[in-house]
Design a protein around this motif. Sequence first.
Motif, PDB file in Angstrom:
ATOM      1  N   SER A 239     -55.930  24.168  36.476  1.00 27.91           N
ATOM      2  CA  SER A 239     -55.186  24.669  37.630  1.00 27.91           C
ATOM      3  C   SER A 239     -53.985  25.511  37.214  1.00 27.91           C
ATOM      4  O   SER A 239     -53.263  26.015  38.078  1.00 27.91           O
ATOM      5  N   LYS A 240     -53.783  25.642  35.905  1.00 31.21           N
ATOM      6  CA  LYS A 240     -52.653  26.412  35.353  1.00 31.21           C
ATOM      7  C   LYS A 240     -51.307  25.827  35.772  1.00 31.21           C
ATOM      8  O   LYS A 240     -50.315  26.518  35.877  1.00 31.21           O
ATOM      9  N   THR A 241     -51.294  24.509  36.015  1.00 33.59           N
ATOM     10  CA  THR A 241     -50.077  23.803  36.373  1.00 33.59           C
ATOM     11  C   THR A 241     -49.416  23.281  35.108  1.00 33.59           C
ATOM     12  O   THR A 241     -50.091  22.707  34.260  1.00 33.59           O
ATOM     13  N   LYS A 242     -48.106  23.482  34.975  1.00 34.90           N
ATOM     14  CA  LYS A 242     -47.407  22.964  33.798  1.00 34.90           C
ATOM     15  C   LYS A 242     -47.454  21.445  33.822  1.00 34.90           C
ATOM     16  O   LYS A 242     -47.150  20.825  34.841  1.00 34.90           O
ATOM     17  N   VAL A 243     -47.842  20.881  32.706  1.00 36.54           N
ATOM     18  CA  VAL A 243     -47.898  19.425  32.594  1.00 36.54           C
ATOM     19  C   VAL A 243     -46.495  18.917  32.294  1.00 36.54           C
ATOM     20  O   VAL A 243     -45.893  19.316  31.287  1.00 36.54           O
ATOM     21  N   PRO A 244     -45.947  18.057  33.133  1.00 34.46           N
ATOM     22  CA  PRO A 244     -44.645  17.471  32.795  1.00 34.46           C
ATOM     23  C   PRO A 244     -44.733  16.743  31.450  1.00 34.46           C
ATOM     24  O   PRO A 244     -45.761  16.125  31.145  1.00 34.46           O
ATOM     25  N   ASP A 245     -43.698  16.825  30.648  1.00 28.22           N
ATOM     26  CA  ASP A 245     -43.700  16.215  29.325  1.00 28.22           C
ATOM     27  C   ASP A 245     -44.126  14.749  29.373  1.00 28.22           C
ATOM     28  O   ASP A 245     -44.916  14.306  28.551  1.00 28.22           O
ATOM     29  N   GLU A 246     -43.593  14.012  30.343  1.00 26.47           N
ATOM     30  CA  GLU A 246     -43.909  12.587  30.442  1.00 26.47           C
ATOM     31  C   GLU A 246     -45.408  12.369  30.666  1.00 26.47           C
ATOM     32  O   GLU A 246     -45.996  11.446  30.112  1.00 26.47           O
ATOM     33  N   ASP A 247     -46.014  13.223  31.489  1.00 24.48           N
ATOM     34  CA  ASP A 247     -47.448  13.093  31.761  1.00 24.48           C
ATOM     35  C   ASP A 247     -48.276  13.463  30.541  1.00 24.48           C
ATOM     36  O   ASP A 247     -49.289  12.825  30.256  1.00 24.48           O
ATOM     37  N   LEU A 248     -47.851  14.499  29.824  1.00 23.53           N
ATOM     38  CA  LEU A 248     -48.577  14.892  28.618  1.00 23.53           C
ATOM     39  C   LEU A 248     -48.593  13.752  27.607  1.00 23.53           C
ATOM     40  O   LEU A 248     -49.645  13.408  27.062  1.00 23.53           O
ATOM     41  N   VAL A 249     -47.461  13.127  27.405  1.00 27.68           N
ATOM     42  CA  VAL A 249     -47.374  12.011  26.469  1.00 27.68           C
ATOM     43  C   VAL A 249     -48.192  10.820  26.976  1.00 27.68           C
ATOM     44  O   VAL A 249     -48.983  10.229  26.241  1.00 27.68           O
ATOM     45  N   ARG A 250     -48.018  10.480  28.248  1.00 28.94           N
ATOM     46  CA  ARG A 250     -48.735   9.334  28.831  1.00 28.94           C
ATOM     47  C   ARG A 250     -50.250   9.539  28.764  1.00 28.94           C
ATOM     48  O   ARG A 250     -50.994   8.649  28.326  1.00 28.94           O
ATOM     49  N   LEU A 251     -50.714  10.709  29.166  1.00 29.50           N
ATOM     50  CA  LEU A 251     -52.155  10.966  29.185  1.00 29.50           C
ATOM     51  C   LEU A 251     -52.737  11.053  27.781  1.00 29.50           C
ATOM     52  O   LEU A 251     -53.845  10.573  27.531  1.00 29.50           O
ATOM     53  N   THR A 252     -51.994  11.658  26.866  1.00 28.92           N
ATOM     54  CA  THR A 252     -52.470  11.753  25.487  1.00 28.92           C
ATOM     55  C   THR A 252     -52.567  10.364  24.865  1.00 28.92           C
ATOM     56  O   THR A 252     -53.568  10.031  24.222  1.00 28.92           O
ATOM     57  N   ARG A 253     -51.547   9.546  25.064  1.00 28.85           N
ATOM     58  CA  ARG A 253     -51.582   8.171  24.546  1.00 28.85           C
ATOM     59  C   ARG A 253     -52.744   7.381  25.140  1.00 28.85           C
ATOM     60  O   ARG A 253     -53.455   6.659  24.440  1.00 28.85           O
ATOM     61  N   ALA A 254     -52.935   7.519  26.451  1.00 25.25           N
ATOM     62  CA  ALA A 254     -54.017   6.792  27.119  1.00 25.25           C
ATOM     63  C   ALA A 254     -55.382   7.263  26.611  1.00 25.25           C
ATOM     64  O   ALA A 254     -56.286   6.440  26.399  1.00 25.25           O
ATOM     65  N   ALA A 255     -55.522   8.551  26.400  1.00 27.38           N
ATOM     66  CA  ALA A 255     -56.793   9.085  25.894  1.00 27.38           C
ATOM     67  C   ALA A 255     -57.082   8.559  24.492  1.00 27.38           C
ATOM     68  O   ALA A 255     -58.206   8.141  24.188  1.00 27.38           O
ATOM     69  N   ARG A 256     -56.076   8.558  23.646  1.00 23.29           N
ATOM     70  CA  ARG A 256     -56.271   8.058  22.276  1.00 23.29           C
ATOM     71  C   ARG A 256     -56.569   6.567  22.301  1.00 23.29           C
ATOM     72  O   ARG A 256     -57.431   6.086  21.566  1.00 23.29           O
ATOM     73  N   ALA A 257     -55.876   5.817  23.157  1.00 28.17           N
ATOM     74  CA  ALA A 257     -56.117   4.372  23.255  1.00 28.17           C
ATOM     75  C   ALA A 257     -57.528   4.084  23.746  1.00 28.17           C
ATOM     76  O   ALA A 257     -58.127   3.065  23.376  1.00 28.17           O
ATOM     77  N   ALA A 258     -58.077   4.992  24.553  1.00 28.14           N
ATOM     78  CA  ALA A 258     -59.435   4.826  25.064  1.00 28.14           C
ATOM     79  C   ALA A 258     -60.497   5.290  24.063  1.00 28.14           C
ATOM     80  O   ALA A 258     -61.680   5.172  24.319  1.00 28.14           O
ATOM     81  N   GLY A 259     -60.029   5.837  22.926  1.00 33.86           N
ATOM     82  CA  GLY A 259     -60.962   6.259  21.892  1.00 33.86           C
ATOM     83  C   GLY A 259     -61.329   7.730  21.910  1.00 33.86           C
ATOM     84  O   GLY A 259     -62.194   8.169  21.148  1.00 33.86           O
ATOM     85  N   ASP A 260     -60.671   8.516  22.759  1.00 34.66           N
ATOM     86  CA  ASP A 260     -60.948   9.954  22.780  1.00 34.66           C
ATOM     87  C   ASP A 260     -60.402  10.613  21.522  1.00 34.66           C
ATOM     88  O   ASP A 260     -59.339  10.239  21.015  1.00 34.66           O
ATOM     89  N   SER A 261     -61.121  11.602  21.023  1.00 30.87           N
ATOM     90  CA  SER A 261     -60.715  12.304  19.801  1.00 30.87           C
ATOM     91  C   SER A 261     -59.648  13.351  20.118  1.00 30.87           C
ATOM     92  O   SER A 261     -59.506  13.802  21.256  1.00 30.87           O
ATOM     93  N   TRP A 262     -58.902  13.743  19.073  1.00 33.84           N
ATOM     94  CA  TRP A 262     -57.929  14.820  19.232  1.00 33.84           C
ATOM     95  C   TRP A 262     -58.649  16.099  19.641  1.00 33.84           C
ATOM     96  O   TRP A 262     -58.127  16.889  20.426  1.00 33.84           O
TER      97      TRP A 262
END
Length: 73
Positions: free
Chosen positions: A14-37
């Motif tokens: 959507s070309k929406t800027k990701v708030p820093d907090e969301d980027l960190v939260r979502l990245t951490r959650a993705a890694r915890a769920a086993g998603d690759s970089w």
Amino acid sequence: MDDPVTELAAYFQSKTKVPDEDLVRLTRAARAAGDSWKAIAAACGVREFRDAARIVSQPSGIIPSAPAGLLVQ
């Protein structure tokens, strides 16, 4: 959304800027769920080195050499 990678992809599609907090939260959650970089970077629209050039650079002005480097600086 229940899937953090899907939620990240929605921000970038959507070309929406990701708030820093969301980027960190979502990245951490993705890694915890086993998603690759690689999957996380792809969700953020980074598929090739040149994609990184328009998104972010390190304080030195150097662009990270791998898409995952964008998310772990």
